[in-house]
Scaffold this motif. Structure first.
Motif, PDB file in Angstrom:
ATOM      1  N   PRO A   1     -44.447 -46.022  88.467  1.00 37.32           N
ATOM      2  CA  PRO A   1     -44.245 -47.119  89.699  1.00 37.32           C
ATOM      3  C   PRO A   1     -45.070 -47.241  90.784  1.00 37.32           C
ATOM      4  CG  PRO A   1     -42.476 -45.373  89.618  1.00 37.32           C
ATOM      5  CD  PRO A   1     -43.456 -45.349  88.267  1.00 37.32           C
ATOM      6  N   ALA A   2     -45.555 -48.394  91.522  1.00 35.59           N
ATOM      7  CA  ALA A   2     -46.421 -48.192  92.335  1.00 35.59           C
ATOM      8  C   ALA A   2     -45.922 -47.537  93.743  1.00 35.59           C
ATOM      9  CB  ALA A   2     -46.788 -49.631  92.746  1.00 35.59           C
ATOM     10  N   SER A   3     -44.639 -47.254  93.767  1.00 34.13           N
ATOM     11  CA  SER A   3     -44.053 -46.693  94.841  1.00 34.13           C
ATOM     12  C   SER A   3     -44.051 -45.164  95.206  1.00 34.13           C
ATOM     13  CB  SER A   3     -42.570 -47.191  94.981  1.00 34.13           C
ATOM     14  OG  SER A   3     -42.126 -46.541  93.703  1.00 34.13           O
TER      15      SER A   3
ATOM     16  N   THR B   1     -38.126 -47.702  93.928  1.00 36.73           N
ATOM     17  CA  THR B   1     -38.037 -47.023  94.951  1.00 36.73           C
ATOM     18  C   THR B   1     -38.381 -45.668  94.483  1.00 36.73           C
ATOM     19  OG1 THR B   1     -35.547 -46.403  94.076  1.00 36.73           O
ATOM     20  CG2 THR B   1     -36.049 -48.420  95.577  1.00 36.73           C
ATOM     21  N   LEU B   2     -38.667 -45.219  93.542  1.00 29.25           N
ATOM     22  CA  LEU B   2     -39.022 -43.792  93.043  1.00 29.25           C
ATOM     23  C   LEU B   2     -40.270 -43.456  94.002  1.00 29.25           C
ATOM     24  CD1 LEU B   2     -38.166 -41.553  91.084  1.00 29.25           C
ATOM     25  CD2 LEU B   2     -40.051 -42.237  89.654  1.00 29.25           C
ATOM     26  N   LYS B   3     -40.029 -42.284  94.471  1.00 32.59           N
ATOM     27  CA  LYS B   3     -41.143 -41.647  95.531  1.00 32.59           C
ATOM     28  C   LYS B   3     -41.773 -40.255  94.989  1.00 32.59           C
ATOM     29  CE  LYS B   3     -39.635 -43.950  99.794  1.00 32.59           C
ATOM     30  NZ  LYS B   3     -39.145 -43.617 101.225  1.00 32.59           N
ATOM     31  N   THR B   4     -40.789 -39.532  94.287  1.00 33.74           N
ATOM     32  CA  THR B   4     -41.076 -38.220  93.882  1.00 33.74           C
ATOM     33  C   THR B   4     -40.801 -38.254  92.456  1.00 33.74           C
ATOM     34  OG1 THR B   4     -40.881 -37.083  95.916  1.00 33.74           O
ATOM     35  CG2 THR B   4     -40.961 -35.884  94.042  1.00 33.74           C
ATOM     36  N   LEU B   5     -41.679 -37.631  91.647  1.00 35.65           N
ATOM     37  CA  LEU B   5     -41.586 -37.475  90.044  1.00 35.65           C
ATOM     38  C   LEU B   5     -42.084 -36.109  89.740  1.00 35.65           C
ATOM     39  CD1 LEU B   5     -40.641 -38.359  87.201  1.00 35.65           C
ATOM     40  CD2 LEU B   5     -42.812 -39.548  86.941  1.00 35.65           C
ATOM     41  N   GLU B   6     -41.032 -35.110  89.513  1.00 36.83           N
ATOM     42  CA  GLU B   6     -41.606 -33.817  89.052  1.00 36.83           C
ATOM     43  C   GLU B   6     -41.252 -33.358  87.659  1.00 36.83           C
ATOM     44  OE1 GLU B   6     -40.954 -31.101  92.226  1.00 36.83           O
ATOM     45  OE2 GLU B   6     -41.327 -32.313  93.841  1.00 36.83           O
TER      46      GLU B   6
ATOM     47  N   LYS C   1     -50.149 -45.328  96.479  1.00 36.89           N
ATOM     48  CA  LYS C   1     -49.521 -44.864  97.421  1.00 36.89           C
ATOM     49  C   LYS C   1     -49.535 -43.455  97.181  1.00 36.89           C
ATOM     50  CE  LYS C   1     -46.656 -48.643  99.001  1.00 36.89           C
ATOM     51  NZ  LYS C   1     -44.848 -49.186  99.137  1.00 36.89           N
ATOM     52  N   LEU C   2     -50.006 -42.688  96.103  1.00 43.20           N
ATOM     53  CA  LEU C   2     -49.807 -41.315  95.776  1.00 43.20           C
ATOM     54  C   LEU C   2     -50.415 -40.492  96.925  1.00 43.20           C
ATOM     55  CD1 LEU C   2     -48.358 -39.816  93.449  1.00 43.20           C
ATOM     56  CD2 LEU C   2     -50.846 -39.541  92.275  1.00 43.20           C
ATOM     57  N   LYS C   3     -49.934 -39.528  97.280  1.00 39.18           N
ATOM     58  CA  LYS C   3     -50.395 -38.595  98.155  1.00 39.18           C
ATOM     59  C   LYS C   3     -50.550 -37.259  97.806  1.00 39.18           C
ATOM     60  CE  LYS C   3     -48.326 -41.036 102.184  1.00 39.18           C
ATOM     61  NZ  LYS C   3     -47.437 -41.206 103.440  1.00 39.18           N
ATOM     62  N   ILE C   4     -50.001 -37.001  96.865  1.00 39.38           N
ATOM     63  CA  ILE C   4     -49.664 -35.553  96.226  1.00 39.38           C
ATOM     64  C   ILE C   4     -49.845 -35.433  94.780  1.00 39.38           C
ATOM     65  CG2 ILE C   4     -48.681 -33.150  95.991  1.00 39.38           C
ATOM     66  CD1 ILE C   4     -47.520 -33.760  98.816  1.00 39.38           C
ATOM     67  N   LEU C   5     -50.863 -34.972  93.986  1.00 42.01           N
ATOM     68  CA  LEU C   5     -50.882 -34.847  92.633  1.00 42.01           C
ATOM     69  C   LEU C   5     -51.279 -33.623  92.269  1.00 42.01           C
ATOM     70  CD1 LEU C   5     -51.293 -36.079  89.704  1.00 42.01           C
ATOM     71  CD2 LEU C   5     -53.651 -36.452  90.354  1.00 42.01           C
ATOM     72  N   GLU C   6     -50.286 -32.807  91.525  1.00 41.50           N
ATOM     73  CA  GLU C   6     -50.354 -31.744  90.924  1.00 41.50           C
ATOM     74  C   GLU C   6     -50.372 -31.157  89.475  1.00 41.50           C
ATOM     75  OE1 GLU C   6     -47.471 -28.968  92.930  1.00 41.50           O
ATOM     76  OE2 GLU C   6     -48.112 -29.286  94.809  1.00 41.50           O
ATOM     77  N   LEU C   7     -51.175 -30.639  89.058  1.00 44.02           N
ATOM     78  CA  LEU C   7     -51.393 -30.522  87.468  1.00 44.02           C
ATOM     79  C   LEU C   7     -51.789 -29.280  87.075  1.00 44.02           C
ATOM     80  CD1 LEU C   7     -53.307 -34.020  86.844  1.00 44.02           C
ATOM     81  CD2 LEU C   7     -51.100 -33.333  85.829  1.00 44.02           C
TER      82      LEU C   7
END
Length: 512
Positions: free
Chosen positions: A115-117, A96-101, A141-147
């Protein structure tokens, strides 16, 4: 006692007093947990937890066993906690994980098997130096990637090829020296590569970015604007590069471009910008432009050409800019400003002319002006003619000029004036100036005054606040009125119309 139990029950629902809430954590009724100063991921979290925020802790290593019970987790944020590594598959089972920061940590690589979510991944301010092709596998499904602010030195198309839904890519503050193309990200709308070490962006890089709207490559070493930019582009930021020439013919296809930022380069001219017909914002501050462009896009609303070498402003420069609202010409060497040069700018509300070589306020400025900045010129006089059309003016900045007196009639013609900046001028603090002050105060204008330069006995005093000057002027006014009454009594009776004319003459003399 009953009331105490009720109070504790309510507190448990709204604060960290939740019965299953770990120490140094706060749990609320909407399944959100916030923790500080931990040494490990807390055990015993409510299984219903949807958001876990941990900050300013000392958690060196993340491991799979810490997350096995968090089956409802949607957002995990770990900030400034010294984390150096993440065990493989740690987040894999969090379906169910949508946001990982994982901000401001010490990670040296992207966590493996995510996770694919996942829809948002932010790994800013770590020590990641290489992006592997396997880092983002399955993240459809990833919409935002910040590095941002890592140690990445290159960007390869294959690395991001699986991110078919990506809309925003932020790679600011790395050490990227090269990029290769084409970058196949069909839904990418926003990309930023600010503050890297790019000298060249190949034409093929943008070939498959047909949805890109916002691009920033500011703070690099680019000597020309990249060619083959996507037609979809709305905003292009190229400040702080090494541009010497802009070839607008290579940008002819950018018919949707509305914002162009070229400040802090080495441009000496900007002719040809009219090709960009829909441009509304053009920023050229801190270049080496000596003359205003011959033609500019007719829809331009904001032009910032401050901190250049412009000497003259003429009507020809602005004849087609009827939509212009904000014009910044400050910090140039403008000494000639043609009367009526901005008359065609019928929507201009903000004009900045600070730090130039003007000897007077430009004549026939647009009546739509709400703010006029003239700080740091060599203006000596303010006349009624200078300001008579500015009925909408709210802010007038006249700091650091050579003004010694104010024309009351000039200021009376500014009914909406709310802020007037006058400090840094050599004021001659006569009682006429004090009367001007009182009138400005009465109409509600906030006046920032300055120190008296004359007469000698008032030197150094503030003419806006000195009670001593006020008392002297009140005393002088009292004597004047007394003499006036004495003079009236000593005169023989005359025709009433003659007496009124004489009184008016005397009053005018006193005001002047």
């Amino acid at each position: 006692m009953h009331l105490l139990y009720v109070f504790l029950a309510l507190l448990s629902l709204t604060s960290g007093f939740h019965p299953n809430c770990p120490g140094r954590c706060s749990c609320d009724s909407v399944h959100s947990v916030q923790c500080y100063r931990l040494t490990e991921i807390p055990s015993g979290l409510p299984s219903t937890t949807k958001k876990l925020y941990i900050s300013h802790s000392k958690i060196q290593h993340l491991q799979l066993s810490s997350f096995t019970r968090m089956l409802a987790l949607e957002d995990f944020i770990l900030l400034a906690s010294g984390t150096e590594s993440v065990e493989n598959d740690t987040f894999k089972t969090l379906s169910t994980l949508k946001t990982l920061e994982l901000w401001k940590n010490k990670l040296r690589r992207v966590p493996r098997v995510l996770p694919a979510s996942l829809e948002v991944l932010k790994l800013n301010e770590n020590s990641i130096n290489v992006l592997h092709g396997s880092d983002f596998e399955g993240l459809k499904k990833l919409k935002i990637l910040e590095l941002k602010n890592n140690l990445i030195s290159s960007l390869s198309p294959s690395t991001l090829s699986s991110l078919i839904s990506l809309q925003s890519l932020m790679l600011d503050g790395n050490i990227i020296e090269s990029v290769a193309g084409p970058l196949v990200l069909p839904h990418l709308k926003s990309m930023s590569l600010e503050n890297n070490k790019l000298h060249l962006i190949p034409a093929s890089f943008f070939a498959s970015l047909q949805a890109l709207q916002f691009l920033s490559v500011s703070g690099n070493f680019l000597t020309k604007i990249p060619i083959n930019l996507p037609k979809s582009l709305l905003s292009l930021k190229m400040e702080r590069n090494q541009l010497k020439v802009v070839r607008f013919r290579d940008m002819r296809h950018l018919e949707n471009l509305s914002h162009l930022y070229l400040s802090e380069n080495s441009l000496s001219s900007i002719d040809g910008a009219q090709i960009l017909a829909n441009l509304t914002t053009l920023e050229l501050s801190q270049n080496q432009v000596q003359t205003l462009p011959l033609k500019l896009p007719a829809r331009l609303q904001k032009l910032d050409i401050s901190n250049n070498l412009i000497q003259r402003v003429t009507a020809q420069d602005f004849q087609d800019l009827r939509d212009l609202k904000h014009l910044f010409l400050d910090n140039n060497i403008v000494s000639l400003f043609e009367a009526g040069a901005l008359q065609m700018c019928s929507q201009l509300s903000n004009l900045a002319l600070e730090q130039n070589l003007l000897l007077s306020i430009p004549l026939r400025l647009p009546g739509t002006l709400a703010r006029l900045d003239l700080k740091g010129n060599a203006i000596q006089d303010i006349t009624e003619r200078d300001l008579k059309d500015l009925k909408q003016l709210q802010v007038l900045n006249l700091r650091n000029n050579k003004i010694s007196a104010l024309d009351l009639k000039a200021l009376e013609g500014l009914p909406r004036l709310r802020h007037l900046y006058l400090d840094g001028n050599p004021w001659n603090c006569t009682c006429s100036l004090i009367r001007v002050r009182e009138i400005l105060k009465a109409k509600g204008t906030d006046v920032k005054g300055g120190q008296c330069a004359a007469p000698a006995e008032r030197q150094g005093e503030s003419w806006m606040s000195s009670k001593k000057i006020m008392r002297q002027c009140e005393h002088q006014l009292h004597l004047t009125e007394k003499n006036k009454e004495t003079k009236k009594k000593s005169k023989p009776e005359e025709h009433s119309s003659i007496r009124i004319n004489m009184d008016d003459d005397y009053y005018d003399y006193e005001i002047d």
